[in-house]
Design a protein around this motif. Structure first.
Motif, mmCIF file in Angstrom:
data_model
loop_
_atom_site.group_PDB
_atom_site.id
_atom_site.type_symbol
_atom_site.label_atom_id
_atom_site.label_comp_id
_atom_site.label_asym_id
_atom_site.label_seq_id
_atom_site.Cartn_x
_atom_site.Cartn_y
_atom_site.Cartn_z
ATOM 1 N N TRP A 1 31.416 -1.655 3.955
ATOM 2 C CA TRP A 1 31.860 -3.496 3.925
ATOM 3 C C TRP A 1 31.264 -3.398 5.208
ATOM 4 O O TRP A 1 31.881 -2.793 6.445
ATOM 5 N N LEU A 2 30.594 -4.820 5.959
ATOM 6 C CA LEU A 2 30.216 -5.404 7.176
ATOM 7 C C LEU A 2 31.059 -6.833 7.217
ATOM 8 O O LEU A 2 30.873 -7.333 6.931
ATOM 9 N N ALA A 3 31.747 -6.729 7.981
ATOM 10 C CA ALA A 3 33.208 -7.984 8.407
ATOM 11 C C ALA A 3 31.959 -8.602 9.213
ATOM 12 O O ALA A 3 32.848 -9.069 10.748
ATOM 13 N N THR A 4 31.072 -8.945 9.382
ATOM 14 C CA THR A 4 30.689 -9.902 10.064
ATOM 15 C C THR A 4 30.000 -11.595 9.831
ATOM 16 O O THR A 4 29.081 -11.523 9.080
ATOM 17 N N ASP A 5 29.519 -12.439 10.699
ATOM 18 C CA ASP A 5 28.490 -13.219 9.662
ATOM 19 C C ASP A 5 27.409 -13.131 10.411
ATOM 20 O O ASP A 5 26.676 -12.780 10.864
ATOM 21 N N PRO A 6 26.822 -14.058 8.686
ATOM 22 C CA PRO A 6 25.130 -13.280 8.617
ATOM 23 C C PRO A 6 24.595 -14.228 9.503
ATOM 24 O O PRO A 6 23.236 -13.842 9.172
ATOM 25 N N VAL A 7 24.776 -14.907 9.731
ATOM 26 C CA VAL A 7 23.924 -16.154 10.470
ATOM 27 C C VAL A 7 23.909 -14.888 12.115
ATOM 28 O O VAL A 7 22.818 -14.910 13.025
ATOM 29 N N LEU A 8 24.587 -15.094 12.951
ATOM 30 C CA LEU A 8 25.222 -14.115 13.922
ATOM 31 C C LEU A 8 25.162 -12.937 13.936
ATOM 32 O O LEU A 8 24.367 -12.433 14.846
ATOM 33 N N ASP A 9 25.385 -12.490 12.498
ATOM 34 C CA ASP A 9 24.507 -10.760 12.427
ATOM 35 C C ASP A 9 23.874 -10.666 11.009
ATOM 36 O O ASP A 9 24.093 -9.894 10.528
ATOM 37 N N PRO A 10 22.613 -11.375 11.159
ATOM 38 C CA PRO A 10 21.884 -10.977 10.438
ATOM 39 C C PRO A 10 21.579 -9.027 9.526
ATOM 40 O O PRO A 10 20.782 -8.617 10.570
ATOM 41 N N TRP A 11 21.566 -8.597 8.279
ATOM 42 C CA TRP A 11 21.504 -7.691 7.398
ATOM 43 C C TRP A 11 20.229 -7.608 7.324
ATOM 44 O O TRP A 11 20.300 -8.452 6.309
ATOM 45 N N GLN A 12 19.549 -6.425 7.440
ATOM 46 C CA GLN A 12 18.446 -5.778 7.247
ATOM 47 C C GLN A 12 18.344 -4.916 6.257
ATOM 48 O O GLN A 12 19.062 -4.318 6.174
ATOM 49 N N GLU A 13 18.263 -5.151 4.236
ATOM 50 C CA GLU A 13 18.656 -4.600 3.307
ATOM 51 C C GLU A 13 17.658 -3.259 3.865
ATOM 52 O O GLU A 13 16.499 -2.806 4.466
ATOM 53 N N THR A 14 18.838 -2.364 3.735
ATOM 54 C CA THR A 14 17.654 -0.871 3.920
ATOM 55 C C THR A 14 18.260 0.104 2.439
ATOM 56 O O THR A 14 19.687 0.034 2.077
ATOM 57 N N PRO A 15 17.618 1.293 2.363
ATOM 58 C CA PRO A 15 17.422 2.101 1.059
ATOM 59 C C PRO A 15 18.734 3.004 1.411
ATOM 60 O O PRO A 15 18.602 2.841 2.733
ATOM 61 N N GLY A 16 19.172 3.033 0.371
ATOM 62 C CA GLY A 16 20.413 4.120 0.085
ATOM 63 C C GLY A 16 22.018 3.289 0.702
ATOM 64 O O GLY A 16 22.930 4.328 0.277
ATOM 65 N N LEU A 17 21.879 2.583 1.068
ATOM 66 C CA LEU A 17 23.269 1.478 1.305
ATOM 67 C C LEU A 17 23.245 0.037 0.932
ATOM 68 O O LEU A 17 22.382 -0.436 0.739
ATOM 69 N N ASP A 18 24.360 -0.020 0.009
ATOM 70 C CA ASP A 18 24.472 -1.062 -0.304
ATOM 71 C C ASP A 18 25.476 -1.917 0.254
ATOM 72 O O ASP A 18 27.178 -2.290 -0.293
ATOM 73 N N VAL A 19 25.528 -3.142 0.952
ATOM 74 C CA VAL A 19 25.970 -3.288 2.628
ATOM 75 C C VAL A 19 26.760 -4.360 1.657
ATOM 76 O O VAL A 19 25.811 -5.238 1.179
ATOM 77 N N VAL A 20 28.347 -4.516 1.937
ATOM 78 C CA VAL A 20 28.412 -5.764 1.641
ATOM 79 C C VAL A 20 29.650 -6.526 2.827
ATOM 80 O O VAL A 20 29.962 -5.998 3.588
#
Length: 411
Positions: A196-215
């Motif tokens: 889990w990534l407990a950050t804001d998607p505007v301030l901290d945008p996550w880029q989809e990465t193979p092998g990680l199903d980040v919430v």
């Protein structure tokens, strides 16, 4: 439903758990927190009625002592042993465990959940520890990456090796003693496949990465209703909005110089100063009615009343300032802080100071950018896009997973 939230680190590792704990209790869960035995942490959680189990020694004492890099494995061993002792006791009867904080602490807590057969979730408050090939990992103290290696995949392999060298022996010693199998890769064990990534998607945008199903839940921020001290309110009411300067949990060993530089830089912009003492115990030299020093206060309320915020770039402070729409000057010191400084600059909501040691000139120049009308307008616009339901969403996801009998996260 009983939930255990476990962490070890600074205020930025504890404060998000306050928000999650409150939302979990509102949903009917019983919550307890394992955290460093610092008085301010216990008081903050006590304010919202959440019991705290102290783990290991004071995080503030350890941070201010600034131990050398070679002491990190020994300290990590102490933290891991503390997790096996305190978390194992606190987790009895719990239905789900949330592990966050420094990596060895999270590894210890997740091991306890594994030992007890409790579903668990691994959470980070910044994405830089999640292995992603589009960027470099953070280097640990005393273990710089070879300057000639530029392939991010190779660097992430080196990161995994460094983490194993620093924390692997201590973790596996405790696991084997508890009857658990050894872990071959500490980082991958902590991160798992669904962190889990407990950050804001505007301030901290996550880029989809193979092998990680980040919430990505959004940041866990609790609306703070605590009133500001009367002396501070009187100061704020007495003139134009000041600039707040504070470096949170950073030791800032040249604290007197940093405070004086900050005061002179703010004065050069014609502004008054609110100085946050923080863990460095910053103080002001000389008298005057254009400044005030404060201890622990409600940052949400204070930041709404200042012209700009100068800070170290901790995830929590950056998020709070962004959420309330105040321009920022980030003076990053270490770890993920340069990343947050870059995000502030990229979004146009403030400026990133070049390096950890400001001069009057460099800080005054950065402040001029932050105090510009266009920066304030941009900060207000971005604030309107920041989500405020991160803790509530995380609470729902956590309880749904636990009630469904499935692993909530990495375990």
């Amino acid at each position: 439903m009983r939930v255990l939230l476990s962490t070890y680190g600074s205020r930025g590792d504890v404060e998000p758990l306050v928000g999650l704990a409150v939302r979990l209790r509102e949903a009917g869960a019983e919550v307890r927190v394992c955290a460093p035995p610092d008085e301010d942490f216990a008081r903050r959680l006590g304010d919202v009625g959440v019991p705290v189990v102290g783990v290991s020694e004071s995080a503030r004492v350890w941070t201010k002592a600034a131990p050398p890099a070679e002491a990190l494995p020994r300290r990590a061993a102490e933290v891991i042993a503390g997790q096996f002792e305190a978390v194992a006791s606190a987790a009895e009867g719990c239905d789900v465990l949330v592990a966050t904080g420094m990596m060895p602490a999270a590894a210890g807590a997740l091991s306890v959940a594994e030992l007890l057969g409790i579903p668990s979730v691994s959470v980070t408050f910044q994405q830089l520890t999640l292995p992603a090939p589009h960027r470099r990992p953070l280097a640990y103290p005393g273990r710089p990456f070879p300057p000639d290696v530029t392939d991010n995949r190779v660097l992430w392999d080196l990161d995994a090796s460094n983490i194993d060298a620093l924390f692997g022996e201590a973790l596996n010693t405790n696991r084997v003693a508890a009857g658990l199998p050894r872990v071959d890769g500490v980082r991958d064990y902590v991160v798992g496949v669904r962190p889990w990534l407990a950050t804001d998607p505007v301030l901290d945008p996550w880029q989809e990465t193979p092998g990680l199903d980040v919430v990505q839940t959004g940041a866990w921020v609790l609306p703070d209703e605590r009133p500001l001290p009367a002396e501070l309110v009187a100061f704020l009411d007495a003139g134009e909005p000041p600039v707040h300067v504070g470096f949170g949990s950073m030791p800032m060993h040249a604290s007197t110089d940093v405070a004086q530089v900050a005061v002179e830089a703010v004065r050069a912009q014609g502004r008054r100063i609110v100085l946050g003492r923080g863990w460095a115990d910053l103080s002001l030299i000389g008298g005057g009615d254009d400044h005030i020093a404060v201890g622990e206060v409600n940052h949400q309320a204070l930041f709404r009343r200042v012209a700009a915020v100068v800070h170290h770039g901790g995830a929590g402070t950056t998020t709070t300032a962004t959420q309330v729409g105040v321009p920022q000057v980030v003076v990053p010191q270490l770890a993920d802080q340069p990343y947050w400084a870059g995000r502030v600059a990229d979004l146009g909501i403030g400026s990133a100071h070049d390096g950890p040691t400001p001069t009057v000139g460099s800080l005054s120049s950065a402040l001029a950018t932050a105090l510009a009308p266009e920066t304030r307008a941009r900060a207000a616009a971005v604030a309107a896009t920041i989500r405020t339901d991160g803790a509530a969403l995380a609470a729902r996801l956590l309880l749904d997973a636990a009630e469904g009998g499935a692993g909530a996260g990495s375990s």
